[in-house]
Design an enzyme around this catalytic site. Structure first.
Site, PDB file in Angstrom:
ATOM      1  CD  GLU A   7      10.544  -4.221  -6.545  1.00  0.00           C
ATOM      2  OE1 GLU A   7      10.025  -5.392  -7.077  1.00  0.00           O
ATOM      3  OE2 GLU A   7      10.357  -2.984  -6.890  1.00  0.00           O
ATOM      4  CG  LEU A   8       3.083  -4.030  -8.136  1.00  0.00           C
ATOM      5  CD1 LEU A   8       2.191  -3.665  -9.019  1.00  0.00           C
ATOM      6  CD2 LEU A   8       2.461  -3.954  -6.271  1.00  0.00           C
TER       7      LEU A   8
ATOM      8  CE  LYS B 221      -0.617  -0.789   6.475  1.00  0.00           C
ATOM      9  NZ  LYS B 221      -1.107  -1.892   6.345  1.00  0.00           N
TER      10      LYS B 221
ATOM     11  CB  CYS C 119       6.970 -11.708  -5.029  1.00  0.00           C
ATOM     12  SG  CYS C 119       8.457 -11.196  -4.725  1.00  0.00           S
TER      13      CYS C 119
ATOM     14  CD  GLU D 287       1.101 -12.487  -7.474  1.00  0.00           C
ATOM     15  OE1 GLU D 287       2.651 -13.043  -6.663  1.00  0.00           O
ATOM     16  OE2 GLU D 287       0.009 -12.634  -6.191  1.00  0.00           O
TER      17      GLU D 287
ATOM     18  CD1 TRP E  76      -1.318 -10.996   3.381  1.00  0.00           C
ATOM     19  CD2 TRP E  76      -0.281 -12.917   3.581  1.00  0.00           C
ATOM     20  NE1 TRP E  76      -0.892 -11.885   2.405  1.00  0.00           N
ATOM     21  CE2 TRP E  76      -0.524 -12.454   1.671  1.00  0.00           C
ATOM     22  CE3 TRP E  76       1.482 -13.820   3.432  1.00  0.00           C
ATOM     23  CZ2 TRP E  76      -0.956 -14.339   1.377  1.00  0.00           C
ATOM     24  CZ3 TRP E  76       0.697 -14.788   2.288  1.00  0.00           C
ATOM     25  CH2 TRP E  76       0.189 -15.148   1.658  1.00  0.00           C
TER      26      TRP E  76
ATOM     27  CB  SER F 239      -1.995  -7.698  -4.997  1.00  0.00           C
ATOM     28  OG  SER F 239      -2.643  -6.480  -4.085  1.00  0.00           O
TER      29      SER F 239
HETATM   30  P1  NAD Z   1      -1.797  -6.494  -0.547  1.00  0.00           P
HETATM   31  O1  NAD Z   1      -2.198  -5.634  -1.634  1.00  0.00           O
HETATM   32  O2  NAD Z   1      -3.118  -7.171  -0.213  1.00  0.00           O
HETATM   33  O3  NAD Z   1      -1.534  -5.051   0.916  1.00  0.00           O
HETATM   34  C1  NAD Z   1      -0.516  -5.185   0.285  1.00  0.00           C
HETATM   35  C2  NAD Z   1      -0.374  -3.979   2.090  1.00  0.00           C
HETATM   36  O4  NAD Z   1      -1.307  -2.654   1.700  1.00  0.00           O
HETATM   37  C3  NAD Z   1      -1.124  -4.708   3.128  1.00  0.00           C
HETATM   38  O5  NAD Z   1       0.131  -3.586   3.890  1.00  0.00           O
HETATM   39  C4  NAD Z   1      -1.827  -3.720   3.180  1.00  0.00           C
HETATM   40  O6  NAD Z   1      -3.516  -3.204   4.676  1.00  0.00           O
HETATM   41  C5  NAD Z   1      -1.964  -2.441   2.287  1.00  0.00           C
HETATM   42  N1  NAD Z   1      -2.866  -1.874   1.788  1.00  0.00           N
HETATM   43  C6  NAD Z   1      -4.070  -2.309   1.136  1.00  0.00           C
HETATM   44  N2  NAD Z   1      -5.350  -1.862   0.603  1.00  0.00           N
HETATM   45  C7  NAD Z   1      -4.286  -0.031   0.932  1.00  0.00           C
HETATM   46  C8  NAD Z   1      -4.404   0.886  -0.145  1.00  0.00           C
HETATM   47  N3  NAD Z   1      -5.965   1.191  -0.501  1.00  0.00           N
HETATM   48  N4  NAD Z   1      -3.901   2.251   0.217  1.00  0.00           N
HETATM   49  C9  NAD Z   1      -3.144   1.590   1.340  1.00  0.00           C
HETATM   50  N5  NAD Z   1      -2.247   0.477   1.156  1.00  0.00           N
HETATM   51  C10 NAD Z   1      -2.812  -0.061   1.153  1.00  0.00           C
HETATM   52  O7  NAD Z   1      -1.080  -7.476  -0.591  1.00  0.00           O
HETATM   53  P2  NAD Z   1      -0.777  -8.686   0.194  1.00  0.00           P
HETATM   54  O8  NAD Z   1      -1.994  -9.873   0.584  1.00  0.00           O
HETATM   55  O9  NAD Z   1      -0.430  -8.608   1.681  1.00  0.00           O
HETATM   56  O10 NAD Z   1       0.718  -9.786  -0.912  1.00  0.00           O
HETATM   57  C11 NAD Z   1       0.818 -10.240  -1.314  1.00  0.00           C
HETATM   58  C12 NAD Z   1       1.050  -9.424  -2.675  1.00  0.00           C
HETATM   59  O11 NAD Z   1       2.528  -8.686  -2.510  1.00  0.00           O
HETATM   60  C13 NAD Z   1       1.339 -10.291  -3.866  1.00  0.00           C
HETATM   61  O12 NAD Z   1       0.983  -9.611  -4.957  1.00  0.00           O
HETATM   62  C14 NAD Z   1       2.518 -10.792  -4.015  1.00  0.00           C
HETATM   63  O13 NAD Z   1       3.004 -10.917  -4.986  1.00  0.00           O
HETATM   64  C15 NAD Z   1       3.082  -9.487  -3.765  1.00  0.00           C
HETATM   65  N6  NAD Z   1       4.453  -9.384  -3.339  1.00  0.00           N
HETATM   66  C16 NAD Z   1       6.007  -8.601  -4.117  1.00  0.00           C
HETATM   67  C17 NAD Z   1       7.042  -8.954  -3.369  1.00  0.00           C
HETATM   68  C18 NAD Z   1       7.862  -8.011  -4.789  1.00  0.00           C
HETATM   69  O14 NAD Z   1       9.431  -7.875  -4.385  1.00  0.00           O
HETATM   70  N7  NAD Z   1       7.715  -7.765  -6.301  1.00  0.00           N
HETATM   71  C19 NAD Z   1       6.861  -9.114  -2.502  1.00  0.00           C
HETATM   72  C20 NAD Z   1       5.970 -10.053  -1.533  1.00  0.00           C
HETATM   73  C21 NAD Z   1       4.783  -9.620  -2.077  1.00  0.00           C
END
Ligand code: NAD
Length: 485
Positions: free
Chosen positions: A237-238, A165, A271, A369, A141, A216
């Site tokens: 990419e986490l 997605k 991130c 984080e 998000w 995440s």
């Molecule tokens: P999240 O991991 O909660 O969700 C990310 C996506 O995964 C969402 O679309 C969610 O619906 C989906 N998802 C959830 N469970 C799943 C599953 N079991 N299988 C497949 N998809 C699933 O992350 P968030 O809270 O949306 O985003 C914040 C995180 O993203 C932070 O940790 C941030 O550092 C990271 N981030 C990393 C980068 C990068 O380039 N490294 C960039 C932006 C954000």
């Protein structure tokens, strides 16, 4: 199956970050609809791949031009998703550069190489690149449009069909975006952005041939495991906990201005936000004064969306995480010099830039984080100590060093992170052509940036042509074997 047994369609309410109201509903694609979508795209993909990179670039250019000529519907929806306007607009505007950048790169990288002779006499090698049929993109998000497109555009240029997605937290932009995609029917045949949550993301993994996931560490681990079970590549990419090191050779006032921007941009919900600032003792006081003075100037974009620099916290639970980290730091003796309190306005949650001193490395504020506009600052004496502190993290996404360039580069070379900005923060978000990997728990797989960003969607296929004498059974006869040496 008769319709009486059909699974009822799921509905998910979506919270507006500026009002706290659940003012939107999405309908996650069920597994049958997702499978049908996957089949449709899989059937259209061979023609898309065969059409050639110049044609694919022209189709994407047509879409981008149409969207950028009338961006209001997508920008407004994205602004509602994220509670910020200027960044929503710049996310959409990034589409042009992505399409043109990957179109140019694709023209150079995807041209079929000339056949060549193998080092083995008589054999010729005709090398080719074969796209994965369907790529899946799962995005967070934080920058809902930009991060989706960072993977979708190179995949489409490479010749894949793509299903994206986005996060269920910020899904409003999907419908107007798909309206724009449908205006270019050839693109709509191979590209879909779908509504859904984690369950939809998990189901998507079953339908595709490669996954690009941004999110995440916890979810990334689940995604990586699911991809391993399906034998498909996972590009992950986490998270990050990016450090900045401000050396005594830096201009401390300039460094403070840039550190503030790189920590607070997007309300710290990025991130690559700078989340730990280590400052060499001789410039510490001047740096801190300048940081605090600049932080006090920053305004919230409330009540007017089009004023101020800091938007609301998008994800309601994040406000609790930030408040918890700040409460823990305070209880252990940290001093909060600016901001520090979650403010509730009109149903949304905001936090002003929060400069914190008296922090220690073992506080969650310095190790986990934060994802908010929080700037913890710690002094250091010698550079070995700063390098040790900066590297003391489970993450290795990126980092920043401020100082005289040659000295800063020597420090950068010792940092355990995939990208280091010198005299700036988060340069990876500006220079998409810098190849980088995410170190440690910050990710896995090839660089998302640069030419690897495109090549990760292609498999290599070698056609090997025998022009000499092919071996036959007689060549296997033990009686013809040369004597052992
Ligand atoms: P999240 O991991 O909660 O969700 C990310 C996506 O995964 C969402 O679309 C969610 O619906 C989906 N998802 C959830 N469970 C799943 C599953 N079991 N299988 C497949 N998809 C699933 O992350 P968030 O809270 O949306 O985003 C914040 C995180 O993203 C932070 O940790 C941030 O550092 C990271 N981030 C990393 C980068 C990068 O380039 N490294 C960039 C932006 C954000």
């Amino acid at each position: 199956m008769s319709s009486t047994h059909a699974t009822p369609a799921r509905e998910l309410p979506v919270r507006n970050p500026r009002t706290g109201q659940h003012d939107c509903t999405i309908h996650p694609l069920d597994t049958a609809a997702l499978a049908a979508l996957g089949d449709r795209l899989r059937q259209a993909q061979p023609a898309w791949a065969a059409a050639g990179v110049a044609h694919r670039a022209a189709v994407l250019r047509e879409w981008a031009t149409g969207l950028l000529a009338e961006p209001a519907a997508v920008v407004d929806a994205l602004a509602a998703d994220t509670g910020r306007h200027r960044l929503a607009l710049s996310e959409i505007q990034s589409l042009r550069g992505l399409v043109e950048g990957y179109a140019a790169m694709g023209g150079a990288l995807l041209a079929p190489p000339a056949e060549r002779a193998s080092v083995v006499p008589g054999i010729a090698i005709d090398a080719g690149l074969v796209p994965y049929p369907v790529a899946g993109v799962i995005s967070p998000w934080t920058f809902p449009f930009l991060i989706s497109m960072l993977d979708a555009i190179p995949a489409l240029v490479a010749g894949c069909a793509v299903i994206v997605k986005p996060s269920e937290v910020t899904p409003r932009f999907i419908r107007p975006l798909m309206d724009s995609v449908r205006r270019v029917p050839e693109l709509a045949g191979v590209f879909a952005v779908i509504e859904g949550d984690g369950a939809t993301g998990a189901a998507l993994i079953e339908e595709v041939d490669i996954i690009c996931f941004t999110g995440s560490v916890a979810t990334g681990r689940r995604v990586g495991e699911a991809c391993a079970k399906s034998f498909i590549p996972a590009c992950l990419e986490l998270g990050g906990k990016d450090p900045a090191i401000v050396l005594a050779s830096a201009d401390p006032v300039q460094a403070a201005q840039v550190v503030l921007r790189a920590s607070v941009q997007a309300t710290g919900q990025a991130c690559q936000s700078l989340e730990r600032i280590y400052v060499q003792r001789p410039v510490y006081a001047v740096f801190l004064d300048a940081l605090v003075a600049a932080a006090r100037q920053v305004e919230l974009n409330y009540p007017d969306l089009r004023k101020g620099q800091v938007g609301p916290l998008i994800f309601a639970r994040q406000a609790e995480i930030i408040a918890g980290q700040l409460a823990d730091a305070r209880a252990r003796g940290a001093q909060v010099l600016t901001g520090g309190e979650i403010e509730h306005h009109g149903g949304g949650s905001w936090l002003r830039p929060t400069v914190v001193t008296g922090v220690t490395q073992d506080m969650p504020l310095m190790s986990e984080e934060t994802f908010g506009p929080v700037v913890p600052v710690m002094p250091f004496d010698d550079i070995d100590e700063a390098v040790r502190l900066a590297n003391d993290s489970i993450y290795g996404l990126s980092a920043a060093v401020f100082g005289e360039e040659a000295e800063a580069r020597r420090v950068a070379a010792r940092l355990d992170a995939g990208a280091v900005s010198i005299n700036d923060g988060g340069l990876t978000t500006e220079a998409f052509d810098a190849e980088k990997n995410s170190f440690k728990l910050s990710g896995m797989g090839p660089s998302r940036m640069g030419s690897s960003g495109l090549l990760r969607f292609l498999r290599r296929r070698a056609v090997l042509i025998q022009r000499g004498r092919a071996k036959v059974m007689a060549d296997l006869d033990e009686r013809g074997a040369p004597p052992a040496a």
